[in-house]
Design a protein around this motif. Sequence first.
Motif, short mmCIF file in Angstrom:
data_model
loop_
_atom_site.label_atom_id
_atom_site.label_comp_id
_atom_site.label_asym_id
_atom_site.label_seq_id
_atom_site.Cartn_x
_atom_site.Cartn_y
_atom_site.Cartn_z
N GLY A 1 0.82 -1.21 0.00
CA GLY A 1 0.00 0.00 0.00
C GLY A 1 0.85 1.26 0.00
O GLY A 1 0.58 2.21 -0.74
N ILE A 2 1.89 1.26 0.81
CA ILE A 2 2.81 2.40 0.83
C ILE A 2 3.54 2.53 -0.50
O ILE A 2 3.68 3.62 -1.06
N TYR A 3 4.00 1.38 -1.04
CA TYR A 3 4.70 1.40 -2.32
C TYR A 3 3.78 1.91 -3.44
O TYR A 3 4.24 2.63 -4.33
N LEU A 4 2.51 1.53 -3.39
CA LEU A 4 1.59 1.95 -4.45
C LEU A 4 1.43 3.46 -4.50
O LEU A 4 1.33 4.03 -5.59
N ILE A 5 1.41 4.11 -3.36
CA ILE A 5 1.34 5.57 -3.35
C ILE A 5 2.57 6.15 -4.07
O ILE A 5 2.45 7.00 -4.95
N PHE A 6 3.74 5.65 -3.69
CA PHE A 6 4.97 6.08 -4.36
C PHE A 6 4.94 5.74 -5.84
O PHE A 6 5.29 6.57 -6.70
N TYR A 7 4.52 4.52 -6.18
CA TYR A 7 4.49 4.05 -7.57
C TYR A 7 3.63 4.96 -8.44
O TYR A 7 4.05 5.38 -9.52
N PHE A 8 2.42 5.26 -7.99
CA PHE A 8 1.52 6.05 -8.82
C PHE A 8 1.98 7.49 -8.96
O PHE A 8 1.88 8.07 -10.05
N LEU A 9 2.50 8.07 -7.89
CA LEU A 9 3.02 9.43 -7.99
C LEU A 9 4.24 9.48 -8.91
O LEU A 9 4.37 10.38 -9.75
N ALA A 10 5.13 8.49 -8.77
CA ALA A 10 6.32 8.44 -9.62
C ALA A 10 5.95 8.19 -11.08
O ALA A 10 6.48 8.85 -11.99
N THR A 11 5.03 7.26 -11.32
CA THR A 11 4.63 6.97 -12.69
C THR A 11 3.93 8.15 -13.34
O THR A 11 4.16 8.46 -14.51
N LEU A 12 3.11 8.85 -12.57
CA LEU A 12 2.46 10.05 -13.10
C LEU A 12 3.50 11.12 -13.45
O LEU A 12 3.45 11.72 -14.53
N ALA A 13 4.47 11.32 -12.55
CA ALA A 13 5.53 12.29 -12.82
C ALA A 13 6.35 11.88 -14.05
O ALA A 13 6.71 12.73 -14.88
N ILE A 14 6.62 10.60 -14.18
CA ILE A 14 7.39 10.12 -15.33
C ILE A 14 6.61 10.32 -16.63
O ILE A 14 7.17 10.72 -17.65
N LEU A 15 5.30 10.05 -16.60
CA LEU A 15 4.47 10.27 -17.79
C LEU A 15 4.46 11.75 -18.18
O LEU A 15 4.55 12.09 -19.36
N LEU A 16 4.35 12.62 -17.19
CA LEU A 16 4.39 14.06 -17.48
C LEU A 16 5.75 14.46 -18.04
O LEU A 16 5.82 15.26 -18.98
N TYR A 17 6.82 13.90 -17.48
CA TYR A 17 8.17 14.18 -18.00
C TYR A 17 8.28 13.71 -19.45
O TYR A 17 8.78 14.44 -20.31
N LYS A 18 7.82 12.49 -19.72
CA LYS A 18 7.93 11.95 -21.08
C LYS A 18 7.10 12.76 -22.07
O LYS A 18 7.50 12.91 -23.22
N SER A 19 5.97 13.29 -21.61
CA SER A 19 5.14 14.10 -22.52
C SER A 19 5.84 15.40 -22.89
O SER A 19 5.58 15.95 -23.96
N GLN A 20 6.71 15.90 -22.02
CA GLN A 20 7.44 17.14 -22.30
C GLN A 20 8.76 16.89 -23.02
O GLN A 20 9.16 17.65 -23.88
N ALA A 21 9.45 15.81 -22.65
CA ALA A 21 10.79 15.56 -23.18
C ALA A 21 10.79 14.83 -24.52
O ALA A 21 11.74 14.96 -25.29
N PHE A 22 9.74 14.07 -24.80
CA PHE A 22 9.69 13.29 -26.04
C PHE A 22 8.48 13.73 -26.86
O PHE A 22 7.58 14.39 -26.36
N SER A 23 8.47 13.36 -28.12
CA SER A 23 7.29 13.65 -28.95
C SER A 23 6.25 12.56 -28.67
O SER A 23 6.14 11.58 -29.39
N TYR A 24 5.54 12.73 -27.59
CA TYR A 24 4.55 11.76 -27.11
C TYR A 24 3.23 12.02 -27.81
O TYR A 24 2.63 13.07 -27.62
N PRO A 25 2.73 11.09 -28.61
CA PRO A 25 1.45 11.30 -29.29
C PRO A 25 0.32 11.50 -28.26
O PRO A 25 0.24 10.76 -27.28
#
Length: 133
Positions: free
Chosen positions: A18-42
Amino acid sequence: SSSQMSSVPLQLLFYVNGIYLIFYFLATLAILLYKSQAFSYPEDFLSVDLTLLVIMAIAEVLRLYLGVRGNLTEEEGLLGLSLVMTVGSVFLAVYFLVWQTYVLKIDVILNTILLLFCGMESILKISAIAAFI
């Protein structure tokens, strides 16, 4: 005389997961936002990835809740339902590990840890269900 059959190691694993999932989802969301800015993400693929992440968050919370409740009340039905929901969680983790638009090393690490949690939980759930029956 009644004996307690709920699994303490499984309960601890639910707590840590449960604790890891909080970290996982926040990290994955941040990574998706990073990828949308750094790469040509359709745009279409970004919305699919974000939608799947939200679905995964809801499903994981429900899966963990059913698992905790099933373990503490020693109800094999709830624990079994949590075990069945693990299949969906594994599928979504594999999606984010292999099939999403851009997979970074951090994605591999985060999703491998999540898959390890799912595997360990599954083994302990099966043994707990066997003890309850």
